[in-house]
Design a protein around this motif. Structure first.
Motif, PDB file in Angstrom:
ATOM      1  N   ALA A 124       0.836  -1.203   0.000  1.00  0.00           N
ATOM      2  CA  ALA A 124       0.000   0.000   0.000  1.00  0.00           C
ATOM      3  C   ALA A 124       0.868   1.249   0.000  1.00  0.00           C
ATOM      4  CB  ALA A 124      -0.924  -0.009   1.218  1.00  0.00           C
ATOM      5  N   ARG A 125       1.928   1.244   0.781  1.00  0.00           N
ATOM      6  CA  ARG A 125       2.830   2.395   0.825  1.00  0.00           C
ATOM      7  C   ARG A 125       3.473   2.621  -0.544  1.00  0.00           C
ATOM      8  NH1 ARG A 125       6.828   0.750   4.366  1.00  0.00           N
ATOM      9  NH2 ARG A 125       8.171   0.290   2.629  1.00  0.00           N
ATOM     10  N   ARG A 126       3.825   1.540  -1.225  1.00  0.00           N
ATOM     11  CA  ARG A 126       4.501   1.651  -2.524  1.00  0.00           C
ATOM     12  C   ARG A 126       3.541   2.064  -3.632  1.00  0.00           C
ATOM     13  NH1 ARG A 126       9.003  -0.127  -3.713  1.00  0.00           N
ATOM     14  NH2 ARG A 126       8.455  -1.244  -5.591  1.00  0.00           N
ATOM     15  N   THR A 127       2.304   1.590  -3.583  1.00  0.00           N
ATOM     16  CA  THR A 127       1.365   1.823  -4.680  1.00  0.00           C
ATOM     17  C   THR A 127       0.306   2.873  -4.380  1.00  0.00           C
ATOM     18  OG1 THR A 127      -0.197   0.127  -3.941  1.00  0.00           O
ATOM     19  CG2 THR A 127       1.589  -0.585  -5.420  1.00  0.00           C
ATOM     20  N   GLY A 128       0.102   3.158  -3.084  1.00  0.00           N
ATOM     21  CA  GLY A 128      -0.972   4.062  -2.702  1.00  0.00           C
ATOM     22  C   GLY A 128      -2.329   3.382  -2.670  1.00  0.00           C
ATOM     23  N   ILE A 129      -2.339   2.061  -2.814  1.00  0.00           N
ATOM     24  CA  ILE A 129      -3.590   1.297  -2.804  1.00  0.00           C
ATOM     25  C   ILE A 129      -3.502   0.236  -1.716  1.00  0.00           C
ATOM     26  CG2 ILE A 129      -5.086  -0.264  -4.107  1.00  0.00           C
ATOM     27  CD1 ILE A 129      -3.916   1.065  -6.662  1.00  0.00           C
ATOM     28  N   TYR A 130      -4.441   0.289  -0.761  1.00  0.00           N
ATOM     29  CA  TYR A 130      -4.460  -0.703   0.314  1.00  0.00           C
ATOM     30  C   TYR A 130      -5.557  -1.711   0.023  1.00  0.00           C
ATOM     31  CZ  TYR A 130      -4.686  -2.912   4.842  1.00  0.00           C
ATOM     32  OH  TYR A 130      -4.676  -3.853   5.842  1.00  0.00           O
ATOM     33  N   THR A 131      -5.221  -2.976   0.042  1.00  0.00           N
ATOM     34  CA  THR A 131      -6.184  -4.040  -0.175  1.00  0.00           C
ATOM     35  C   THR A 131      -6.559  -4.634   1.176  1.00  0.00           C
ATOM     36  OG1 THR A 131      -5.191  -4.529  -2.319  1.00  0.00           O
ATOM     37  CG2 THR A 131      -6.624  -6.217  -1.371  1.00  0.00           C
ATOM     38  N   MET A 132      -7.823  -4.511   1.527  1.00  0.00           N
ATOM     39  CA  MET A 132      -8.278  -5.024   2.815  1.00  0.00           C
ATOM     40  C   MET A 132      -8.254  -6.546   2.847  1.00  0.00           C
ATOM     41  SD  MET A 132     -11.492  -2.689   4.058  1.00  0.00           S
ATOM     42  CE  MET A 132     -12.486  -2.874   2.585  1.00  0.00           C
ATOM     43  N   SER A 133      -7.997  -7.059   4.039  1.00  0.00           N
ATOM     44  CA  SER A 133      -8.100  -8.501   4.248  1.00  0.00           C
ATOM     45  C   SER A 133      -9.582  -8.862   4.354  1.00  0.00           C
ATOM     46  CB  SER A 133      -7.379  -8.905   5.544  1.00  0.00           C
ATOM     47  OG  SER A 133      -8.090  -8.409   6.671  1.00  0.00           O
ATOM     48  N   ASP A 134      -9.887 -10.134   4.289  1.00  0.00           N
ATOM     49  CA  ASP A 134     -11.279 -10.583   4.437  1.00  0.00           C
ATOM     50  C   ASP A 134     -11.836 -10.177   5.802  1.00  0.00           C
ATOM     51  OD1 ASP A 134     -11.209 -11.686   1.907  1.00  0.00           O
ATOM     52  OD2 ASP A 134     -10.829 -13.727   2.617  1.00  0.00           O
ATOM     53  N   ASP A 135     -11.015 -10.274   6.853  1.00  0.00           N
ATOM     54  CA  ASP A 135     -11.461  -9.881   8.194  1.00  0.00           C
ATOM     55  C   ASP A 135     -11.767  -8.389   8.255  1.00  0.00           C
ATOM     56  OD1 ASP A 135     -11.227 -12.480   9.133  1.00  0.00           O
ATOM     57  OD2 ASP A 135      -9.262 -12.138  10.070  1.00  0.00           O
ATOM     58  N   GLU A 136     -10.908  -7.571   7.640  1.00  0.00           N
ATOM     59  CA  GLU A 136     -11.144  -6.129   7.616  1.00  0.00           C
ATOM     60  C   GLU A 136     -12.411  -5.801   6.839  1.00  0.00           C
ATOM     61  OE1 GLU A 136      -6.626  -4.334   7.773  1.00  0.00           O
ATOM     62  OE2 GLU A 136      -7.360  -5.196   5.896  1.00  0.00           O
ATOM     63  N   ARG A 137     -12.586  -6.457   5.704  1.00  0.00           N
ATOM     64  CA  ARG A 137     -13.773  -6.223   4.874  1.00  0.00           C
ATOM     65  C   ARG A 137     -15.041  -6.575   5.655  1.00  0.00           C
ATOM     66  NH1 ARG A 137     -11.826  -8.499   0.977  1.00  0.00           N
ATOM     67  NH2 ARG A 137     -11.037  -6.713  -0.122  1.00  0.00           N
ATOM     68  N   ALA A 138     -15.005  -7.685   6.401  1.00  0.00           N
ATOM     69  CA  ALA A 138     -16.155  -8.102   7.200  1.00  0.00           C
ATOM     70  C   ALA A 138     -16.419  -7.103   8.327  1.00  0.00           C
ATOM     71  CB  ALA A 138     -15.930  -9.496   7.771  1.00  0.00           C
ATOM     72  N   ALA A 139     -15.364  -6.599   8.960  1.00  0.00           N
ATOM     73  CA  ALA A 139     -15.528  -5.633  10.044  1.00  0.00           C
ATOM     74  C   ALA A 139     -16.134  -4.330   9.527  1.00  0.00           C
ATOM     75  CB  ALA A 139     -14.191  -5.373  10.730  1.00  0.00           C
ATOM     76  N   VAL A 140     -15.703  -3.889   8.361  1.00  0.00           N
ATOM     77  CA  VAL A 140     -16.256  -2.661   7.773  1.00  0.00           C
ATOM     78  C   VAL A 140     -17.728  -2.876   7.436  1.00  0.00           C
ATOM     79  CG1 VAL A 140     -16.192  -1.136   5.753  1.00  0.00           C
ATOM     80  CG2 VAL A 140     -14.064  -1.761   6.926  1.00  0.00           C
ATOM     81  N   ALA A 141     -18.059  -4.010   6.848  1.00  0.00           N
ATOM     82  CA  ALA A 141     -19.456  -4.298   6.501  1.00  0.00           C
ATOM     83  C   ALA A 141     -20.326  -4.318   7.756  1.00  0.00           C
ATOM     84  CB  ALA A 141     -19.550  -5.632   5.760  1.00  0.00           C
ATOM     85  N   LYS A 142     -19.815  -4.919   8.833  1.00  0.00           N
ATOM     86  CA  LYS A 142     -20.560  -4.966  10.089  1.00  0.00           C
ATOM     87  C   LYS A 142     -20.770  -3.556  10.629  1.00  0.00           C
ATOM     88  CE  LYS A 142     -20.440  -6.717  14.791  1.00  0.00           C
ATOM     89  NZ  LYS A 142     -19.590  -7.164  15.877  1.00  0.00           N
ATOM     90  N   GLY A 143     -19.716  -2.743  10.612  1.00  0.00           N
ATOM     91  CA  GLY A 143     -19.828  -1.373  11.102  1.00  0.00           C
ATOM     92  C   GLY A 143     -20.815  -0.544  10.295  1.00  0.00           C
ATOM     93  N   LEU A 144     -20.797  -0.702   8.990  1.00  0.00           N
ATOM     94  CA  LEU A 144     -21.742   0.035   8.147  1.00  0.00           C
ATOM     95  C   LEU A 144     -23.174  -0.409   8.408  1.00  0.00           C
ATOM     96  CD1 LEU A 144     -19.757   0.158   4.776  1.00  0.00           C
ATOM     97  CD2 LEU A 144     -20.212   2.059   6.350  1.00  0.00           C
ATOM     98  N   ALA A 145     -23.367  -1.713   8.595  1.00  0.00           N
ATOM     99  CA  ALA A 145     -24.708  -2.225   8.895  1.00  0.00           C
ATOM    100  C   ALA A 145     -25.202  -1.668  10.233  1.00  0.00           C
ATOM    101  CB  ALA A 145     -24.704  -3.752   8.918  1.00  0.00           C
ATOM    102  N   GLU A 146     -24.324  -1.613  11.227  1.00  0.00           N
ATOM    103  CA  GLU A 146     -24.711  -1.056  12.524  1.00  0.00           C
ATOM    104  C   GLU A 146     -25.040   0.430  12.398  1.00  0.00           C
ATOM    105  OE1 GLU A 146     -21.478  -2.086  15.114  1.00  0.00           O
ATOM    106  OE2 GLU A 146     -22.153  -4.161  15.319  1.00  0.00           O
ATOM    107  N   ALA A 147     -24.258   1.154  11.608  1.00  0.00           N
ATOM    108  CA  ALA A 147     -24.532   2.581  11.396  1.00  0.00           C
ATOM    109  C   ALA A 147     -25.880   2.765  10.710  1.00  0.00           C
ATOM    110  CB  ALA A 147     -23.416   3.216  10.575  1.00  0.00           C
ATOM    111  N   ASP A 148     -26.171   1.919   9.741  1.00  0.00           N
ATOM    112  CA  ASP A 148     -27.463   1.992   9.049  1.00  0.00           C
ATOM    113  C   ASP A 148     -28.618   1.772  10.021  1.00  0.00           C
ATOM    114  OD1 ASP A 148     -26.294   2.525   6.605  1.00  0.00           O
ATOM    115  OD2 ASP A 148     -26.434   0.448   5.874  1.00  0.00           O
TER     116      ASP A 148
END
Length: 75
Positions: free
Chosen positions: A32-56
Motif C-alpha cells: 500500500a505504501r509503494r502503490t498508494g492502494i491498500y487491499t483489505m483482508s477478508d477480516d477487515e472487509r467483514a468488520a467494515v461491513a458490520k460497522g456500516l450495517a450497525e450505522a445503518d
C-alpha cells in the motif's frame, strides 16, 4: 527476489497461521505504501461491513466511549 527473502518465506511456511497472517499484513502495508492502494483482508472487509450495517441501524458508540478513546491518543 533476494535469497534472504526467499529463505525467509520458506521458513515462514512452517510458522503458526497467526504469524503467517501477520507477515501477510505487513506485506499488504508495504504494498500500500509503494502503490498508494491498500487491499483489505477478508477480516477487515467483514468488520467494515458490520460497522456500516450497525450505522445503518443507528447503532453508534456513546459520547463517553469516544471521549475515553480520545484520551488514549492525547499527548
Amino acid at each position: 527476489m533476494t535469497k534472504t527473502l526467499r529463505d525467509l518465506l520458506a521458513q515462514a511456511e512452517a510458522w503458526p497461521l497467526e504469524d503467517q497472517d501477520d507477515l501477510a499484513e505487513y506485506a499488504r502495508e508495504i504494498e500500500a505504501r509503494r502503490t498508494g492502494i491498500y487491499t483489505m483482508s477478508d477480516d477487515e472487509r467483514a468488520a467494515v461491513a458490520k460497522g456500516l450495517a450497525e450505522a445503518d441501524q443507528g447503532k453508534f458508540v456513546s459520547d463517553e466511549v469516544v471521549r475515553e478513546a480520545d484520551k488514549r491518543h492525547e499527548r
